[in-house]
Scaffold this motif. Structure first.
Motif, PDB file in Angstrom:
ATOM      1  N   SER A 127       8.631   8.196  -7.204  1.00  0.00           N
ATOM      2  CA  SER A 127       9.026   8.662  -6.142  1.00  0.00           C
ATOM      3  C   SER A 127       8.841   7.703  -4.644  1.00  0.00           C
ATOM      4  O   SER A 127       8.547   7.951  -3.379  1.00  0.00           O
ATOM      5  CB  SER A 127       9.469   9.920  -5.105  1.00  0.00           C
ATOM      6  OG  SER A 127      10.208  10.558  -6.125  1.00  0.00           O
ATOM      7  N   GLU A 128       7.758   7.093  -5.420  1.00  0.00           N
ATOM      8  CA  GLU A 128       6.606   6.193  -4.922  1.00  0.00           C
ATOM      9  C   GLU A 128       7.257   5.490  -3.227  1.00  0.00           C
ATOM     10  O   GLU A 128       6.739   5.947  -2.465  1.00  0.00           O
ATOM     11  CB  GLU A 128       5.482   5.727  -5.572  1.00  0.00           C
ATOM     12  CG  GLU A 128       4.253   6.274  -5.596  1.00  0.00           C
ATOM     13  CD  GLU A 128       3.118   5.598  -7.250  1.00  0.00           C
ATOM     14  OE1 GLU A 128       2.412   6.183  -6.612  1.00  0.00           O
ATOM     15  OE2 GLU A 128       4.203   5.676  -8.447  1.00  0.00           O
ATOM     16  N   VAL A 129       7.875   4.797  -4.069  1.00  0.00           N
ATOM     17  CA  VAL A 129       8.718   2.958  -3.239  1.00  0.00           C
ATOM     18  C   VAL A 129       9.561   4.753  -2.425  1.00  0.00           C
ATOM     19  O   VAL A 129       9.960   3.831  -1.357  1.00  0.00           O
ATOM     20  CB  VAL A 129       9.527   2.641  -4.202  1.00  0.00           C
ATOM     21  CG1 VAL A 129      10.250   1.902  -3.343  1.00  0.00           C
ATOM     22  CG2 VAL A 129       8.641   1.608  -4.833  1.00  0.00           C
ATOM     23  N   GLY A 130      10.384   5.559  -2.872  1.00  0.00           N
ATOM     24  CA  GLY A 130      11.447   6.207  -2.517  1.00  0.00           C
ATOM     25  C   GLY A 130      10.487   6.966  -0.460  1.00  0.00           C
ATOM     26  O   GLY A 130      11.563   7.096   0.059  1.00  0.00           O
ATOM     27  N   PHE A 131       8.983   7.213  -0.791  1.00  0.00           N
ATOM     28  CA  PHE A 131       8.166   7.942   0.262  1.00  0.00           C
ATOM     29  C   PHE A 131       8.484   7.081   1.310  1.00  0.00           C
ATOM     30  O   PHE A 131       8.229   7.617   2.616  1.00  0.00           O
ATOM     31  CB  PHE A 131       7.296   8.567  -0.445  1.00  0.00           C
ATOM     32  CG  PHE A 131       6.525   9.577   0.123  1.00  0.00           C
ATOM     33  CD1 PHE A 131       7.304  10.478   0.516  1.00  0.00           C
ATOM     34  CD2 PHE A 131       5.346   9.670   0.970  1.00  0.00           C
ATOM     35  CE1 PHE A 131       6.569  11.612   1.523  1.00  0.00           C
ATOM     36  CE2 PHE A 131       4.852  10.108   1.388  1.00  0.00           C
ATOM     37  CZ  PHE A 131       5.065  11.190   1.748  1.00  0.00           C
ATOM     38  N   VAL A 132       8.305   5.521   0.461  1.00  0.00           N
ATOM     39  CA  VAL A 132       8.066   4.840   1.799  1.00  0.00           C
ATOM     40  C   VAL A 132       9.252   4.691   2.766  1.00  0.00           C
ATOM     41  O   VAL A 132       9.373   4.958   4.419  1.00  0.00           O
ATOM     42  CB  VAL A 132       7.888   3.463   1.738  1.00  0.00           C
ATOM     43  CG1 VAL A 132       7.311   2.398   2.050  1.00  0.00           C
ATOM     44  CG2 VAL A 132       6.841   3.262   0.533  1.00  0.00           C
ATOM     45  N   LEU A 133      10.966   4.664   2.464  1.00  0.00           N
ATOM     46  CA  LEU A 133      11.752   4.751   3.210  1.00  0.00           C
ATOM     47  C   LEU A 133      11.663   6.245   3.903  1.00  0.00           C
ATOM     48  O   LEU A 133      12.329   6.637   5.050  1.00  0.00           O
ATOM     49  CB  LEU A 133      12.898   4.835   1.813  1.00  0.00           C
ATOM     50  CG  LEU A 133      14.115   4.008   2.891  1.00  0.00           C
ATOM     51  CD1 LEU A 133      14.879   4.279   4.191  1.00  0.00           C
ATOM     52  CD2 LEU A 133      15.322   4.638   1.565  1.00  0.00           C
TER      53      LEU A 133
ATOM     54  N   ARG B 218       0.822  -1.387   0.107  1.00  0.00           N
ATOM     55  CA  ARG B 218      -0.138   0.491  -0.094  1.00  0.00           C
ATOM     56  C   ARG B 218       0.676   1.228   0.242  1.00  0.00           C
ATOM     57  O   ARG B 218       1.372   1.794   0.710  1.00  0.00           O
ATOM     58  CB  ARG B 218      -0.808  -0.268   1.173  1.00  0.00           C
ATOM     59  CG  ARG B 218      -1.827   1.613   1.316  1.00  0.00           C
ATOM     60  CD  ARG B 218      -2.860   1.045   2.460  1.00  0.00           C
ATOM     61  NE  ARG B 218      -4.084   0.196   1.902  1.00  0.00           N
ATOM     62  CZ  ARG B 218      -4.350  -1.190   2.429  1.00  0.00           C
ATOM     63  NH1 ARG B 218      -3.015  -1.398   3.136  1.00  0.00           N
ATOM     64  NH2 ARG B 218      -5.345  -2.184   2.261  1.00  0.00           N
ATOM     65  N   LEU B 219       0.423   1.739  -1.221  1.00  0.00           N
ATOM     66  CA  LEU B 219       1.831   2.520  -1.272  1.00  0.00           C
ATOM     67  C   LEU B 219       1.389   4.616  -1.408  1.00  0.00           C
ATOM     68  O   LEU B 219      -0.337   4.614  -1.479  1.00  0.00           O
ATOM     69  CB  LEU B 219       2.734   2.792  -2.855  1.00  0.00           C
ATOM     70  CG  LEU B 219       3.482   2.078  -2.997  1.00  0.00           C
ATOM     71  CD1 LEU B 219       4.011   2.232  -4.371  1.00  0.00           C
ATOM     72  CD2 LEU B 219       4.594   1.820  -2.226  1.00  0.00           C
ATOM     73  N   ILE B 220       1.726   5.535  -0.409  1.00  0.00           N
ATOM     74  CA  ILE B 220       1.284   6.728  -1.161  1.00  0.00           C
ATOM     75  C   ILE B 220       0.675   7.129  -1.851  1.00  0.00           C
ATOM     76  O   ILE B 220       2.119   7.339  -2.713  1.00  0.00           O
ATOM     77  CB  ILE B 220       1.984   7.865   0.083  1.00  0.00           C
ATOM     78  CG1 ILE B 220       2.336   7.015   1.150  1.00  0.00           C
ATOM     79  CG2 ILE B 220       0.956   8.794   0.130  1.00  0.00           C
ATOM     80  CD1 ILE B 220       1.344   7.107   2.102  1.00  0.00           C
ATOM     81  N   PRO B 221       0.014   8.144  -2.722  1.00  0.00           N
ATOM     82  CA  PRO B 221      -0.330   8.611  -4.061  1.00  0.00           C
ATOM     83  C   PRO B 221       0.531   9.060  -4.325  1.00  0.00           C
ATOM     84  O   PRO B 221       0.957   9.867  -3.465  1.00  0.00           O
ATOM     85  CB  PRO B 221      -2.031   8.274  -4.249  1.00  0.00           C
ATOM     86  CG  PRO B 221      -3.207   7.964  -2.944  1.00  0.00           C
ATOM     87  CD  PRO B 221      -1.819   7.630  -1.443  1.00  0.00           C
ATOM     88  N   ALA B 222       1.057   9.237  -5.430  1.00  0.00           N
ATOM     89  CA  ALA B 222       1.949  10.391  -5.933  1.00  0.00           C
ATOM     90  C   ALA B 222       1.370  11.279  -5.351  1.00  0.00           C
ATOM     91  O   ALA B 222       1.990  12.646  -5.831  1.00  0.00           O
ATOM     92  CB  ALA B 222       2.417   9.692  -7.712  1.00  0.00           C
ATOM     93  N   GLU B 223      -0.111  12.331  -5.715  1.00  0.00           N
ATOM     94  CA  GLU B 223      -0.412  12.707  -5.992  1.00  0.00           C
ATOM     95  C   GLU B 223      -0.762  13.491  -4.617  1.00  0.00           C
ATOM     96  O   GLU B 223      -0.586  14.992  -4.038  1.00  0.00           O
ATOM     97  CB  GLU B 223      -1.846  13.136  -6.464  1.00  0.00           C
ATOM     98  CG  GLU B 223      -2.355  12.768  -7.829  1.00  0.00           C
ATOM     99  CD  GLU B 223      -2.296  11.337  -8.104  1.00  0.00           C
ATOM    100  OE1 GLU B 223      -2.048  10.133  -7.329  1.00  0.00           O
ATOM    101  OE2 GLU B 223      -2.648  10.736  -8.393  1.00  0.00           O
TER     102      GLU B 223
ATOM    103  N   VAL C 290       2.281   0.845 -12.940  1.00  0.00           N
ATOM    104  CA  VAL C 290       1.966   1.897 -13.703  1.00  0.00           C
ATOM    105  C   VAL C 290       3.195   2.164 -12.816  1.00  0.00           C
ATOM    106  O   VAL C 290       3.246   3.561 -12.625  1.00  0.00           O
ATOM    107  CB  VAL C 290       1.140   2.795 -13.553  1.00  0.00           C
ATOM    108  CG1 VAL C 290      -0.216   2.604 -14.489  1.00  0.00           C
ATOM    109  CG2 VAL C 290       0.375   2.788 -12.359  1.00  0.00           C
ATOM    110  N   LEU C 291       4.218   2.114 -11.747  1.00  0.00           N
ATOM    111  CA  LEU C 291       4.734   1.878 -10.805  1.00  0.00           C
ATOM    112  C   LEU C 291       6.148   2.745 -11.533  1.00  0.00           C
ATOM    113  O   LEU C 291       6.892   1.878 -12.141  1.00  0.00           O
ATOM    114  CB  LEU C 291       5.461   0.614  -9.944  1.00  0.00           C
ATOM    115  CG  LEU C 291       6.237   1.031  -9.376  1.00  0.00           C
ATOM    116  CD1 LEU C 291       5.539   1.971  -8.157  1.00  0.00           C
ATOM    117  CD2 LEU C 291       6.956  -0.109  -8.561  1.00  0.00           C
ATOM    118  N   GLY C 292       6.322   3.486 -11.371  1.00  0.00           N
ATOM    119  CA  GLY C 292       7.186   4.442 -11.446  1.00  0.00           C
ATOM    120  C   GLY C 292       7.214   5.510 -13.106  1.00  0.00           C
ATOM    121  O   GLY C 292       8.071   6.562 -13.097  1.00  0.00           O
TER     122      GLY C 292
END
Length: 254
Positions: A73-79, A14-19, A220-222
């Motif tokens: 940056s969706e995965v990077g935002f998790v870190l 569950r990732l934070i939406p890019a928006e 659609v990741l990335g």
């Protein structure tokens, strides 16, 4: 999202939406700024101020880098959220030490050592509880029942009440009440930061170890925004089956 995944993988993926990344970074940095500003109290140019300012600036620069292209940056935002949790806990700890040593006049070094030891102990406790909750399916059952969203709204409500109460007590009782309420508020933020660190750093590590499955689940990741919109429209168009042509029955002449 086509690949079938387990409930535990769904929790980690569950990732934070890019928006929402840019707005989230601004909100998180503002929250961290509150304990950091406490270190500006006299004596102003102290080691507390320098450490708190350095931590905040690092998170600011990292946040600017992520905000430049949030769709990548969706995965990077998790870190970022995990490290932010540690940074928030450290900043709150520094603010508490500043209030005790430079403002309340505490002189014993034992308070600082015991305070840091308790913070590390809490981090270990949250680590154990987090993995136990994963093994027992606690997160999954909470999500199915909707308890996670309710808990988040309740936490925000209590946080707002706590900050309002802090300023009311400072205005009424003076420094002593301000110290007590301030340390209580920063302790709550410290605990929240430690929990965020455990959950999101582990989530980031899980994603790194299962990146192929995440990409299959979230194709659609990335991709930039334009390509995501195009992929969505393409998928919608593929889902529409053309209607069979309607033939008019011909009347026989007889």
């Amino acid at each position: 999202m086509s690949a079938k995944i387990s409930e535990e993988e769904q929790f980690h993926f569950r990732l934070i939406p890019a928006e929402q990344i840019r707005g989230g970074i601004v909100c998180f940095l503002f929250i961290m700024l509150i304990p950091a500003l406490v270190t500006l109290a006299a004596p102003m140019m102290s080691v507390y101020m320098y450490v708190a300012a350095a931590v905040w600036v690092v998170m600011l620069l990292w946040g600017i880098g992520l905000s430049a292209n949030p769709y990548r940056s969706e995965v990077g935002f998790v870190l970022y959220l995990g490290i932010y949790g540690l940074a928030l806990a450290v900043t709150c700890q520094i603010a508490i030490l500043k209030m005790m040593y430079d403002m309340a006049g505490v002189e014993s070094i034992l308070y600082g050592l015991s305070s840091a030891a308790v913070m590390l102990l809490l981090l270990l406790v949250f680590y154990v509880l987090h993995f136990r909750a994963l093994q027992q399916g606690t997160y999954q059952s909470m999500e199915r029942s909707g308890s996670v969203g309710k808990a988040g709204k309740t936490a925000l409500l209590f946080a707002a009440i706590g900050y309002a109460a802090y300023y009311v007590v400072v205005a009424i009782t003076g420094d002593l009440g301000g110290f007590v309420m301030g340390m209580a508020a920063f302790s709550v933020l410290l605990i929240l930061g430690l929990y965020m660190a455990v959950v999101f750093i582990h989530r980031y590590m899980f994603i790194q170890n299962n990146m192929d499955k995440l990409k299959a689940h979230y194709p659609v990741l990335g991709l930039p925004k334009e390509q995501r919109n195009a992929a969505f429209l393409n998928k919608m168009n593929q889902g529409r089956t053309p209607a069979a042509p309607h033939r008019k029955s011909k009347k026989r002449r007889g």
